[in-house]
Design a protein around this motif. Structure first.
Motif, PDB file in Angstrom:
ATOM      1  N   LEU A 134     -47.991  -1.549  27.370  1.00 48.23           N
ATOM      2  CA  LEU A 134     -49.374  -1.799  26.981  1.00 48.23           C
ATOM      3  C   LEU A 134     -49.838  -0.973  25.780  1.00 48.23           C
ATOM      4  O   LEU A 134     -50.588  -1.482  24.938  1.00 48.23           O
ATOM      5  CB  LEU A 134     -50.314  -1.536  28.165  1.00 48.23           C
ATOM      6  N   ASN A 150     -50.906 -11.629  26.670  1.00 46.34           N
ATOM      7  CA  ASN A 150     -51.755 -11.639  27.857  1.00 46.34           C
ATOM      8  C   ASN A 150     -50.962 -12.053  29.083  1.00 46.34           C
ATOM      9  O   ASN A 150     -51.080 -11.436  30.139  1.00 46.34           O
ATOM     10  CB  ASN A 150     -52.937 -12.595  27.658  1.00 46.34           C
ATOM     11  N   LEU A 166     -58.900   0.812  28.397  1.00 41.82           N
ATOM     12  CA  LEU A 166     -57.733   0.251  29.084  1.00 41.82           C
ATOM     13  C   LEU A 166     -56.661   1.314  29.297  1.00 41.82           C
ATOM     14  O   LEU A 166     -56.138   1.476  30.403  1.00 41.82           O
ATOM     15  CB  LEU A 166     -57.139  -0.878  28.236  1.00 41.82           C
ATOM     16  N   GLY A 205     -48.602  -9.177  30.093  1.00 41.24           N
ATOM     17  CA  GLY A 205     -49.380  -8.066  30.643  1.00 41.24           C
ATOM     18  C   GLY A 205     -49.924  -8.396  32.021  1.00 41.24           C
ATOM     19  O   GLY A 205     -49.863  -7.568  32.937  1.00 41.24           O
ATOM     20  N   VAL A 248     -58.592  -2.537  35.327  1.00 39.82           N
ATOM     21  CA  VAL A 248     -57.681  -2.818  34.212  1.00 39.82           C
ATOM     22  C   VAL A 248     -57.523  -4.324  34.021  1.00 39.82           C
ATOM     23  O   VAL A 248     -57.554  -4.822  32.892  1.00 39.82           O
ATOM     24  CB  VAL A 248     -56.298  -2.151  34.427  1.00 39.82           C
ATOM     25  N   LYS A 249     -57.367  -5.061  35.105  1.00 38.86           N
ATOM     26  CA  LYS A 249     -57.202  -6.516  35.010  1.00 38.86           C
ATOM     27  C   LYS A 249     -58.415  -7.165  34.355  1.00 38.86           C
ATOM     28  O   LYS A 249     -58.281  -8.068  33.524  1.00 38.86           O
ATOM     29  CB  LYS A 249     -56.960  -7.117  36.394  1.00 38.86           C
ATOM     30  N   TRP A 272     -58.463  -6.281  30.672  1.00 44.02           N
ATOM     31  CA  TRP A 272     -57.422  -7.045  29.979  1.00 44.02           C
ATOM     32  C   TRP A 272     -57.902  -8.477  29.734  1.00 44.02           C
ATOM     33  O   TRP A 272     -57.689  -9.039  28.665  1.00 44.02           O
ATOM     34  CB  TRP A 272     -56.132  -7.022  30.804  1.00 44.02           C
ATOM     35  N   GLN A 273     -58.568  -9.072  30.728  1.00 46.00           N
ATOM     36  CA  GLN A 273     -59.123 -10.422  30.568  1.00 46.00           C
ATOM     37  C   GLN A 273     -60.192 -10.431  29.471  1.00 46.00           C
ATOM     38  O   GLN A 273     -60.248 -11.347  28.656  1.00 46.00           O
ATOM     39  CB  GLN A 273     -59.718 -10.917  31.893  1.00 46.00           C
ATOM     40  N   GLN A 294     -49.359  -2.566  22.553  1.00 47.77           N
ATOM     41  CA  GLN A 294     -50.238  -3.740  22.448  1.00 47.77           C
ATOM     42  C   GLN A 294     -51.641  -3.314  22.036  1.00 47.77           C
ATOM     43  O   GLN A 294     -52.289  -3.972  21.218  1.00 47.77           O
ATOM     44  CB  GLN A 294     -50.292  -4.503  23.786  1.00 47.77           C
ATOM     45  N   ILE A 295     -52.104  -2.212  22.592  1.00 46.00           N
ATOM     46  CA  ILE A 295     -53.430  -1.700  22.238  1.00 46.00           C
ATOM     47  C   ILE A 295     -53.458  -1.290  20.767  1.00 46.00           C
ATOM     48  O   ILE A 295     -54.467  -1.482  20.086  1.00 46.00           O
ATOM     49  CB  ILE A 295     -53.819  -0.515  23.166  1.00 46.00           C
ATOM     50  N   ALA A 334     -60.298  -8.415  26.923  1.00 45.60           N
ATOM     51  CA  ALA A 334     -59.574  -8.295  25.649  1.00 45.60           C
ATOM     52  C   ALA A 334     -59.072  -9.654  25.183  1.00 45.60           C
ATOM     53  O   ALA A 334     -59.134  -9.970  23.993  1.00 45.60           O
ATOM     54  CB  ALA A 334     -58.408  -7.316  25.796  1.00 45.60           C
ATOM     55  N   VAL A 391     -56.119  -9.660  22.049  1.00 43.25           N
ATOM     56  CA  VAL A 391     -54.734  -9.780  22.502  1.00 43.25           C
ATOM     57  C   VAL A 391     -54.319 -11.249  22.424  1.00 43.25           C
ATOM     58  O   VAL A 391     -55.125 -12.145  22.673  1.00 43.25           O
ATOM     59  CB  VAL A 391     -54.582  -9.203  23.935  1.00 43.25           C
TER      60      VAL A 391
END
Length: 118
Positions: free
Chosen positions: A19, A90, A38, A93, A72-73, A76-77, A22-23, A79, A85
């Motif tokens: 991750l 996605n 995140l 991840g 976190v989930k 991430w959604q 990715q960030i 993002a 992302v």
């Protein structure tokens, strides 16, 4: 020498290792807000899973790690929705997060059943 690190700890580490790069690809506007959050919350998950592995009272840390993973989930959604992302990233991840969540849930159920048998 046999590695005795619990699978959930290894999965949290693996997720972080994937991750963080990715960030780094997030747009600048999102990297220092959503990206940092995140990373920070997922570092908490790793810390809690390590704590779980080396303490006797695992329930509190397990529940907290599971709750943090849910945060976190959702981040991430968000993002994905903000186009920070790519869809392919996605999917991968989300798959890693799901794997970790299943391991935490299994660990929690295992501890609950062990507590009931005592």
């Amino acid at each position: 020498m046999k590695d005795t690190t619990p699978q959930a700890v290894q999965s949290a580490h693996e997720l972080l290792r994937w991750l963080i790069p990715q960030i780094d690809k997030f747009p600048r506007m999102r990297r220092f807000t959503l990206g940092e959050r995140l990373e920070s919350v997922l570092l908490d998950v790793l810390e809690l899973t390590v704590e779980e592995a080396f303490t006797h009272n695992k329930r509190a840390a397990l529940h907290k790690a599971n709750l943090r993973l849910e945060v976190v989930k959702h981040l991430w959604q968000l993002a994905l929705e903000l186009h920070a992302v790519a869809h392919r990233a996605n999917e991968h991840g989300a798959c890693l997060m799901d794997k970790l969540g299943r391991q935490l849930g299994g660990w929690l159920r295992s501890n609950d059943s062990r507590d009931r048998s005592l």
